[in-house]
Design a protein around this motif. Structure first.
Motif, PDB file in Angstrom:
ATOM      1  N   ALA A  49     -26.220  23.024 -24.475  1.00  0.00           N
ATOM      2  CA  ALA A  49     -27.668  22.823 -24.381  1.00  0.00           C
ATOM      3  C   ALA A  49     -28.418  24.113 -24.677  1.00  0.00           C
ATOM      4  O   ALA A  49     -29.490  24.099 -25.289  1.00  0.00           O
ATOM      5  CB  ALA A  49     -28.036  22.311 -22.985  1.00  0.00           C
ATOM      6  N   LEU A  52     -28.116  24.297 -28.695  1.00  0.00           N
ATOM      7  CA  LEU A  52     -28.759  23.263 -29.508  1.00  0.00           C
ATOM      8  C   LEU A  52     -30.124  22.845 -28.982  1.00  0.00           C
ATOM      9  O   LEU A  52     -30.900  22.234 -29.725  1.00  0.00           O
ATOM     10  CB  LEU A  52     -27.856  22.016 -29.585  1.00  0.00           C
ATOM     11  CG  LEU A  52     -26.470  22.169 -30.202  1.00  0.00           C
ATOM     12  CD1 LEU A  52     -25.758  20.822 -30.215  1.00  0.00           C
ATOM     13  CD2 LEU A  52     -26.557  22.738 -31.610  1.00  0.00           C
ATOM     14  N   GLY A  53     -30.406  23.134 -27.730  1.00  0.00           N
ATOM     15  CA  GLY A  53     -31.578  22.566 -27.077  1.00  0.00           C
ATOM     16  C   GLY A  53     -31.175  21.333 -26.296  1.00  0.00           C
ATOM     17  O   GLY A  53     -30.172  20.667 -26.613  1.00  0.00           O
ATOM     18  N   ASN A  54     -31.948  21.016 -25.264  1.00  0.00           N
ATOM     19  CA  ASN A  54     -31.581  19.920 -24.372  1.00  0.00           C
ATOM     20  C   ASN A  54     -31.490  18.571 -25.081  1.00  0.00           C
ATOM     21  O   ASN A  54     -30.554  17.796 -24.862  1.00  0.00           O
ATOM     22  CB  ASN A  54     -32.581  19.824 -23.220  1.00  0.00           C
ATOM     23  CG  ASN A  54     -32.421  20.955 -22.220  1.00  0.00           C
ATOM     24  OD1 ASN A  54     -31.384  21.622 -22.185  1.00  0.00           O
ATOM     25  ND2 ASN A  54     -33.443  21.189 -21.415  1.00  0.00           N
ATOM     26  N   ALA A  55     -32.469  18.264 -25.951  1.00  0.00           N
ATOM     27  CA  ALA A  55     -32.505  16.942 -26.583  1.00  0.00           C
ATOM     28  C   ALA A  55     -31.281  16.718 -27.451  1.00  0.00           C
ATOM     29  O   ALA A  55     -30.621  15.667 -27.379  1.00  0.00           O
ATOM     30  CB  ALA A  55     -33.790  16.790 -27.399  1.00  0.00           C
ATOM     31  N   ALA A  56     -30.948  17.692 -28.307  1.00  0.00           N
ATOM     32  CA  ALA A  56     -29.793  17.541 -29.197  1.00  0.00           C
ATOM     33  C   ALA A  56     -28.496  17.493 -28.395  1.00  0.00           C
ATOM     34  O   ALA A  56     -27.586  16.710 -28.709  1.00  0.00           O
ATOM     35  CB  ALA A  56     -29.758  18.685 -30.203  1.00  0.00           C
ATOM     36  N   ALA A  57     -28.391  18.333 -27.364  1.00  0.00           N
ATOM     37  CA  ALA A  57     -27.176  18.342 -26.555  1.00  0.00           C
ATOM     38  C   ALA A  57     -26.980  17.010 -25.833  1.00  0.00           C
ATOM     39  O   ALA A  57     -25.858  16.497 -25.769  1.00  0.00           O
ATOM     40  CB  ALA A  57     -27.238  19.489 -25.541  1.00  0.00           C
ATOM     41  N   ALA A  59     -27.963  14.101 -26.835  1.00  0.00           N
ATOM     42  CA  ALA A  59     -27.542  13.113 -27.828  1.00  0.00           C
ATOM     43  C   ALA A  59     -26.050  13.238 -28.120  1.00  0.00           C
ATOM     44  O   ALA A  59     -25.316  12.235 -28.168  1.00  0.00           O
ATOM     45  CB  ALA A  59     -28.353  13.286 -29.109  1.00  0.00           C
ATOM     46  N   VAL A  60     -25.576  14.475 -28.300  1.00  0.00           N
ATOM     47  CA  VAL A  60     -24.155  14.690 -28.599  1.00  0.00           C
ATOM     48  C   VAL A  60     -23.286  14.269 -27.425  1.00  0.00           C
ATOM     49  O   VAL A  60     -22.283  13.549 -27.585  1.00  0.00           O
ATOM     50  CB  VAL A  60     -23.909  16.172 -28.947  1.00  0.00           C
ATOM     51  CG1 VAL A  60     -22.411  16.458 -29.037  1.00  0.00           C
ATOM     52  CG2 VAL A  60     -24.596  16.533 -30.256  1.00  0.00           C
TER      53      VAL A  60
END
Length: 644
Positions: A49, A52-57, A59-60
């Protein structure tokens, strides 16, 4: 009143605790290793996180937790044996690799994905057992896992490569591998027809395991939230697990109950864990009672929910429906733990107490759905209950090892006229590579030969720290007193470690305006050469848009301090030199910075946000910033001389 499923014959009814120790061992070890993999993944996911940032993390990681949905295709391609080998065998291989290579992000992602397939494979391995048999093996596996962690001070041995850690890894993987080989040789148990209602019972494992990791099987949680020693906390957890095993063995666990009773039980469980876990939790001795009762309630609900998907006869649809139900349960683990973990570092649109509460309610609802779908009810067995509870005494072995292996730190002569003070934001004990490395952290602190260590972002059961009690571990390792102050919730906050005599201490939380992370502080009054010296550790709100919040927090801290003499205040202020916040701290308050003139950045990003402040009756010297890769902040140390 619920009834026996019409497709179940009396001769097909499983025993309360069925024969076949290899199958029970397989379930127990799979559950224990899955819990270990999820705990080692949490610090790595936090590291992801940060990259990548919270949103991208999110999602993954969410996609990884959906890996169990591939189980029906895997079953179709390789059969039940292939499903077992991929899920359970793969999970054991990941555990071995993690010990060999140390936890890494790719291993965390791979291990979590395989773990979700292992959740599905559990029901394949357990088919034909009663729900009680499955729940018994599950609780036993979690109990063994907890006691082994306790022997290492709750720091999972997977993070270390010593002889004892390797021996434990090989023992667990060896037993699991032998049990898996036995299961594969015995061949699959024919699956009954399954309705979607039956299959939903398999999803109950998800909220059950989430609650165990977060609250019920976490000694660090009980210690920090219950304000107990870690030894007493593990005794409480082991007592709950022992009572759960006794209740399961007694035959009472699957007596016929209406679905509404399951809903009631889940609601009581949810309200209880939600009341003690989260930013707005209650604390104190009541936590011990809730954890003990919660263990029994959770085990009973799991036993009821798993009766239907594990039975040996019945009418309905294809077996892959159970795979989908179990995969849904795996995803529910993420639905509870992932946002709860995010709440430790950022804001949620609701209080995080809601998450464990919904997990308990969800477990009760899933048990209610499957309540009428099991087989004949066993008779009561009080002797088995006694044996089951007594067997849990072995779970106290971890507490014994923890007590007798307490390291003996060599005391240093105390200088009555000076203190060496260090402030350090330890980032949950997780270093720049996402590794939970407490040995390296302790070594950094030891090099400064500090009498007082002011710590921020200290985990005590926090998911970001792999549910390790970082505060207690460092206290034991360094031979210093621990004074703890919760901030975001009962598992994350500020701490003071000191080798000086503590006269009094306290902690409090800062004012807040939304559901964001609550800040706090901890203080101690120390005896230094017969004079009281006050030390404070705090961590102010972060972010350029949070200046007003920091101003409120500084005002609250100054009011609490009250202008007492011989005071040292240190911490991560998230404020640069010359900022309005530091002016609020220093202008007209009687406090001044320990650094004379400019000084080095206190973070790898070049920020100067970590401070040690003191009153005018103190003399500062040897101020220094000491770069280290053990955190995303550097430790700041200063020598303080006490005036008359």
């Amino acid at each position: 009143m619920t009834t026996t499923h019409p497709g179940t014959r009396h001769q097909d009814a499983p025993a309360i605790v069925p024969q076949g120790p290899a199958r029970l061992t397989l379930i127990a070890i799979t559950v224990a290793v899955l819990a270990q993999v999820l705990r080692l993944s949490a610090p790595q996911f936090d590291h992801l996180a940060g990259s990548l940032g919270n949103a991208a993390a999110v999602a993954v990681i969410s996609a990884v937790f959906l890996a169990g949905m591939a189980a029906p295709a895997l079953r179709a391609a390789t059969g039940p044996a292939g499903l077992l080998l991929t899920g359970v065998g793969g999970l054991l291989a990941v555990r071995l690799l993690a010990q060999l290579l140390s936890p890494q992000l790719w291993l965390a992602l791979l291990g979590t994905a395989i773990g979700m397939i292992a959740v599905v494979a559990l029901y394949e391995a357990a088919r034909g057992l009663s729900g009680v048999g499955f729940a018994t093996a599950t609780v036993a596996g979690l109990g063994a896992d907890t006691t082994l962690r306790m022997a290492f001070g709750t720091w999972d041995p997977v993070w270390r490569s010593g002889l004892a850690e390797w021996a434990l890894c090989l023992l667990v993987v060896g037993l699991g591998g032998a049990a898996l080989a036995r299961e594969l040789r015995s061949g699959p148990v024919a699956a009954p027809g399954i309705s979607w209602r039956d299959a939903l019972g398999a999803a109950a494992f998800g909220p059950f395991l989430a609650l165990q990791i977060l609250v019920l099987s976490s000694p660090a949680f009980v210690a920090s939230s219950g304000w107990q020693s870690l030894t007493v906390a593990h005794l409480a957890v082991a007592t709950g697990q022992g009572l759960a095993l006794a209740f399961l063995a007694s035959g009472l666990a699957v007596r016929a109950v209406p679905g509404g009773v399951c809903v009631l039980g889940g609601t009581v469980l949810g309200v209880g864990v939600g009341a003690v876990a989260g930013a707005y939790a209650i604390s104190g001795t009541v936590v011990v009672g809730i954890v003990i009762c919660g263990q029994v309630l959770a085990a009973w609900l799991l036993a009821v929910a798993c009766r239907a998907p594990l039975r040996r006869a019945g009418q309905g649809g294809p077996v892959w429906r159970i795979d989908v139900g179990a995969a849904l349960g795996g995803f529910l683990i993420a639905a509870v733990l992932l946002p709860y973990q995010l709440s430790a570092v950022g804001a949620l649109p609701f209080p995080n107490n809601v998450l464990p509460g919904l997990a308990g309610i969800g477990l009760g609802a899933l048990a209610a759905i499957a309540a009428a779908r099991g087989g004949p009810l066993p008779a009561r067995a009080p002797l088995r209950a006694l044996v089951g509870g007594a067997a849990a005494l072995v779970l106290l072995a971890g507490t014994l090892l923890f007590t007798v292996t307490n390291p003996k730190a060599e005391p240093r002569a105390a200088d009555p006229a000076r203190l060496r003070v260090l402030t350090y934001n330890i980032h949950h004990g997780v270093n720049a590579a996402g590794k939970l490395d407490l040995d390296a952290l302790a070594a950094v602190i030891e090099r400064q030969r500090a009498d007082v260590v002011l710590l921020q972002e200290v985990g005590r059961g926090s998911l970001v720290s792999g549910t390790t009690d970082v505060g207690v571990w460092l206290s034991r390792r360094l031979g210093m007193h621990l004074i703890w102050g919760p901030a975001a919730d009962g598992q994350f906050g500020n701490a003071i470690l000191t080798s000086r005599r503590v006269l009094s201490s306290g902690s409090a939380r800062m004012p807040k305006g939304d559901w964001s992370q609550i800040r706090g502080y901890v203080w101690a009054r120390l005896d230094v050469g017969g004079r009281p010296v006050y030390v404070w550790s705090t961590h102010l709100d972060g972010g350029a848009d949070r200046a007003a919040a920091r101003q409120r927090e500084i005002a609250a801290l100054l009011r609490a301090w009250g202008g007492a003499p011989r005071t040292i205040i240190g911490g991560d202020m998230n404020s640069e030199p010359g900022s309005a916040e530091m002016s609020r701290f220093l202008d007209g308050t009687g406090l001044r910075a320990s650094a004379l003139g400019d000084y080095a950045p206190t973070t790898p990003a070049g920020k100067k946000v970590d401070w040690i402040l003191g009153t005018d009756d103190l003399v500062f010297s040897d101020h220094g910033v000491h770069p280290s890769k053990t955190s995303d902040h550097y430790p700041v140390a200063v020598t303080v001389r006490i005036g008359q």
